[in-house]
Design an enzyme around this catalytic site. Structure first.
Site, PDB file in Angstrom:
ATOM      1  N   ARG A 229     -17.925 -10.702  21.824  1.00  0.00           N
ATOM      2  CA  ARG A 229     -18.920 -10.972  22.854  1.00  0.00           C
ATOM      3  C   ARG A 229     -18.340 -12.009  23.804  1.00  0.00           C
ATOM      4  NH1 ARG A 229     -21.321  -6.899  21.842  1.00  0.00           N
ATOM      5  NH2 ARG A 229     -23.539  -6.653  21.317  1.00  0.00           N
ATOM      6  N   GLU A 258     -21.622  -9.939  32.260  1.00  0.00           N
ATOM      7  CA  GLU A 258     -21.299  -8.542  32.570  1.00  0.00           C
ATOM      8  C   GLU A 258     -22.349  -7.927  33.494  1.00  0.00           C
ATOM      9  OE1 GLU A 258     -20.897  -6.651  28.757  1.00  0.00           O
ATOM     10  OE2 GLU A 258     -19.202  -7.910  28.186  1.00  0.00           O
ATOM     11  N   HIS A 276     -16.211  -3.423  28.608  1.00  0.00           N
ATOM     12  CA  HIS A 276     -17.022  -3.414  27.379  1.00  0.00           C
ATOM     13  C   HIS A 276     -17.119  -1.991  26.817  1.00  0.00           C
ATOM     14  CE1 HIS A 276     -20.484  -5.667  25.170  1.00  0.00           C
ATOM     15  NE2 HIS A 276     -19.827  -4.845  24.365  1.00  0.00           N
TER      16      HIS A 276
END
Length: 312
Positions: A229, A258, A276
């Site tokens: 993360r 993000e 991601h």
């Protein structure tokens, strides 16, 4: 009581289509405010993804909510303590995405160390006609540090054995069944490795776990890989480390805000970034969808969840 599910975040169409076939599924994005209000007392399941914030106030809106079904392994943005106080179960999708994320970690490690993306740009600019590309760094036989020894961390360690890498780790628990050397702190781990791979779960407990001191310990020949993360790494400290060459490079699949990525990390030969996409393969997303469906089906059938999260 009706088997009503409210989807409040994007998930694969194959999952929603299957849920539609067997249960009553509503997508909040397709409802008016009035329709959402009318639906509130009917909702028993909230369908979300791993990036969806869900606090106690939101849960309190749904008096008959009993399950939060997470499409993803991470659920740190869900207030799990509040959920369990309200007797709301949480399910997620561990295990099925382990191999894909571990594969990407190694892909980033190789791409960053050997500067594969930078070398491609070198050819595309036409620079190969006049010179050779700079020498890069070897992966095989180097030292790998794993920060967070869960399923994914262990899968990365297994892959490292094929590259003759020595493995050390730091985790909340020291494991007797793992052969790698245990380091007492993230900083000690960083000082002991050439590649530091971040596998720790997100949440307040791991926020900025990789800070300026850890990056300083990793040093000018060390490379950071983050497939966990964005919050686990102090992004400002990372940007500074890249700008001032305090570390050799970074391979990043996750970021703090993000989809926004700091401009300093872009267009650098020693930084490889991906959006991601650790678990984003066809087969794994199918498996994740299947597990979400099976958890919801088990709940409505009065059976134990297949992958219930632990109580906080």
């Amino acid at each position: 009581m009706e088997n009503v599910i409210l989807q409040i975040a994007p998930v694969p169409m194959q999952l929603t289509q299957r849920l539609h076939q067997h249960f009553t599924l509503f997508n909040a994005a397709q409802l008016t405010t009035e329709q959402q209000i009318e639906l509130i007392p009917r909702v028993r399941v909230l369908l979300i993804n791993g990036e969806t914030p869900l606090d106690d106030t939101t849960m309190a809106r749904y008096p008959n909510l009993q399950l939060i079904a997470v499409f993803g392994v991470g659920y740190e943005r869900v207030d799990a303590q509040a959920a369990y106080k309200r007797n709301i179960q949480i399910s997620n999708t561990p295990g099925v995405l382990t191999d894909d994320v571990a594969d990407l970690a190694f892909g980033l490690m190789l791409a960053c160390s050997r500067q594969i993306v930078g070398a491609q740009r070198f050819i595309e600019r036409g620079d190969w006609a006049g010179q050779s590309y700079r020498w890069t760094n070897k992966v095989s036989g180097s030292r790998l540090g794993i920060l967070g020894l869960g399923r994914i961390g262990r899968a990365i360690a297994r892959r490292a054995s094929a590259f003759d890498m020595s493995v050390s780790y730091h985790s909340r628990t020291q494991y007797a069944d793992f052969a790698g050397e245990y380091c007492a702190t993230p900083q000690a781990l960083a000082a002991h490795c050439d590649f530091l791979v971040v596998c720790a779960p997100g949440g307040d407990g791991s926020r900025d776990l990789v800070n300026a001191e850890v990056l300083q310990a990793l040093g000018p020949t060390g490379i950071l890989i983050n497939i966990a993360r964005g919050s686990v790494v102090d992004e400002a400290a990372l940007v500074n480390a890249i700008e001032h060459k305090l570390i050799a490079g970074a391979g990043l699949d996750v970021f703090c805000d993000e989809p926004h990525v700091p401009a300093t990390l872009l267009q650098r030969d020693n930084v490889v970034i991906t959006p991601h996409m650790g678990s984003a393969t066809e087969s794994t997303r199918r498996a994740m969808s299947e597990l979400v469906y099976e958890n919801i089906s088990a709940y409505f059938a009065g059976k134990p969840l297949l992958t219930a999260t632990e109580k906080p």
